[in-house]
Design a protein around this motif. Structure first.
Motif, PDB file in Angstrom:
ATOM      1  N   ALA A  88      -4.485   4.366   0.354  1.00 16.99           N
ATOM      2  CA  ALA A  88      -4.353   5.822   0.447  1.00 16.99           C
ATOM      3  C   ALA A  88      -4.984   6.498  -0.767  1.00 16.99           C
ATOM      4  O   ALA A  88      -4.751   6.101  -1.907  1.00 16.99           O
ATOM      5  CB  ALA A  88      -2.878   6.203   0.548  1.00 16.99           C
ATOM      6  N   GLY A  89      -5.815   7.501  -0.503  1.00 12.66           N
ATOM      7  CA  GLY A  89      -6.426   8.277  -1.567  1.00 12.66           C
ATOM      8  C   GLY A  89      -7.583   7.615  -2.284  1.00 12.66           C
ATOM      9  O   GLY A  89      -8.162   8.192  -3.208  1.00 12.66           O
ATOM     10  N   GLY A  90      -7.953   6.418  -1.865  1.00 17.36           N
ATOM     11  CA  GLY A  90      -9.003   5.686  -2.566  1.00 17.36           C
ATOM     12  C   GLY A  90     -10.380   5.847  -1.956  1.00 17.36           C
ATOM     13  O   GLY A  90     -10.539   6.347  -0.837  1.00 17.36           O
ATOM     14  N   ASN A  91     -11.382   5.433  -2.715  1.00 11.94           N
ATOM     15  CA  ASN A  91     -12.750   5.332  -2.212  1.00 11.94           C
ATOM     16  C   ASN A  91     -12.947   3.876  -1.800  1.00 11.94           C
ATOM     17  O   ASN A  91     -13.043   2.989  -2.648  1.00 11.94           O
ATOM     18  CB  ASN A  91     -13.759   5.730  -3.291  1.00 11.94           C
ATOM     19  CG  ASN A  91     -13.664   7.205  -3.632  1.00 11.94           C
ATOM     20  OD1 ASN A  91     -13.583   8.050  -2.743  1.00 11.94           O
ATOM     21  ND2 ASN A  91     -13.654   7.524  -4.916  1.00 11.94           N
ATOM     22  N   VAL A  92     -12.988   3.650  -0.497  1.00  8.17           N
ATOM     23  CA  VAL A  92     -12.871   2.299   0.046  1.00  8.17           C
ATOM     24  C   VAL A  92     -14.187   1.822   0.658  1.00  8.17           C
ATOM     25  O   VAL A  92     -14.871   2.575   1.355  1.00  8.17           O
ATOM     26  CB  VAL A  92     -11.761   2.247   1.119  1.00  8.17           C
ATOM     27  CG1 VAL A  92     -11.632   0.838   1.696  1.00  8.17           C
ATOM     28  CG2 VAL A  92     -10.434   2.715   0.532  1.00  8.17           C
ATOM     29  N   LEU A  93     -14.498   0.566   0.396  1.00  5.67           N
ATOM     30  CA  LEU A  93     -15.623  -0.098   1.046  1.00  5.67           C
ATOM     31  C   LEU A  93     -15.072  -1.304   1.794  1.00  5.67           C
ATOM     32  O   LEU A  93     -14.441  -2.175   1.199  1.00  5.67           O
ATOM     33  CB  LEU A  93     -16.661  -0.561   0.022  1.00  5.67           C
ATOM     34  CG  LEU A  93     -17.891  -1.277   0.611  1.00  5.67           C
ATOM     35  CD1 LEU A  93     -18.772  -0.289   1.377  1.00  5.67           C
ATOM     36  CD2 LEU A  93     -18.699  -1.965  -0.491  1.00  5.67           C
TER      37      LEU A  93
END
Length: 204
Positions: A88-93
């Motif tokens: 949640a709230g992250g910059n995800v790859l």
């Protein structure tokens, strides 16, 4: 009649090249993630390799299952284990080794989006052109008509065991198994590797 897929054995040198290409693409658009989600099992090694190149410390796992034994789809893709930690709230790859049907990656994106990340993108080393989902980043695109089963370094012995077991139905000798794999799958396997697989599989 025993079915055999055409195959291509990927090398660690290719893995390095693919990882460098994807890392360069991500850096070029300044979208380095703070979390990488490895879609296990195939995407776990790519996740770690890309984390190293992008200096990302946080790895999260998510398991999807679609392919059963080598080159045999196991029905509809499904998530069998949820995210190992919140994104949640992250910059995800999200990473996988290949988008073949693309179904597993599409499910992974849905699961990640459900947690409300700031951004969610995807990357695979290889992308088959007919896949349902096209990743944000990929190193090499393979046309549908050129599809082959990719034997990645992280599933080399497993795939050889499966293909070799099929070949044994035709002839159980290691020499003949090697011949079947050359003629039917298009891969040349060293004799010592076949001997090692025989020990792993317990072939008599």
């Amino acid at each position: 009649m025993v079915d055999f897929p055409r195959c291509r054995v990927a090398t660690w040198n290719e893995v390095d090249r693919w990882a460098d290409e994807i890392a360069a693409q991500i850096r070029a658009v300044d979208r380095i993630p703070d979390t990488i989600v490895g879609l296990t099992r195939g995407g776990w090694v790519p996740a770690r390799v890309l984390a190293d190149r992008l200096a990302v410390k946080r790895l999260v796992s998510l398991r999807a299952q679609h392919w059963g034994v080598t080159a045999t789809p196991q029905g509809k893709a499904e998530l069998t284990e949820g995210l190992s930690s919140s994104v949640a709230g992250g910059n995800v790859l999200i990473t996988d080794d290949i988008t073949d049907t693309g179904e597993s990656l599409a499910l992974a994106l849905e699961a990640v989006h459900a947690q409300g990340p700031k951004r969610a993108e995807s990357a695979t080393f290889l992308h088959i052109s007919h896949a349902r989902h096209k990743p944000t980043y990929f190193a090499e695109e393979i046309p549908k008509e050129s599809w082959v089963w990719i034997v990645f370094p992280w599933n080399y012995w497993e795939d050889l065991g499966t293909l070799g077991t099929r070949a044994r139905e035709i002839n159980p000798s290691l020499e003949e198994i090697g011949k079947v794999l050359r003629e039917r799958c298009g891969i040349s396997i060293p004799a010592e590797h076949l001997e090692h697989v025989a020990r792993l599989q317990g072939w008599e």
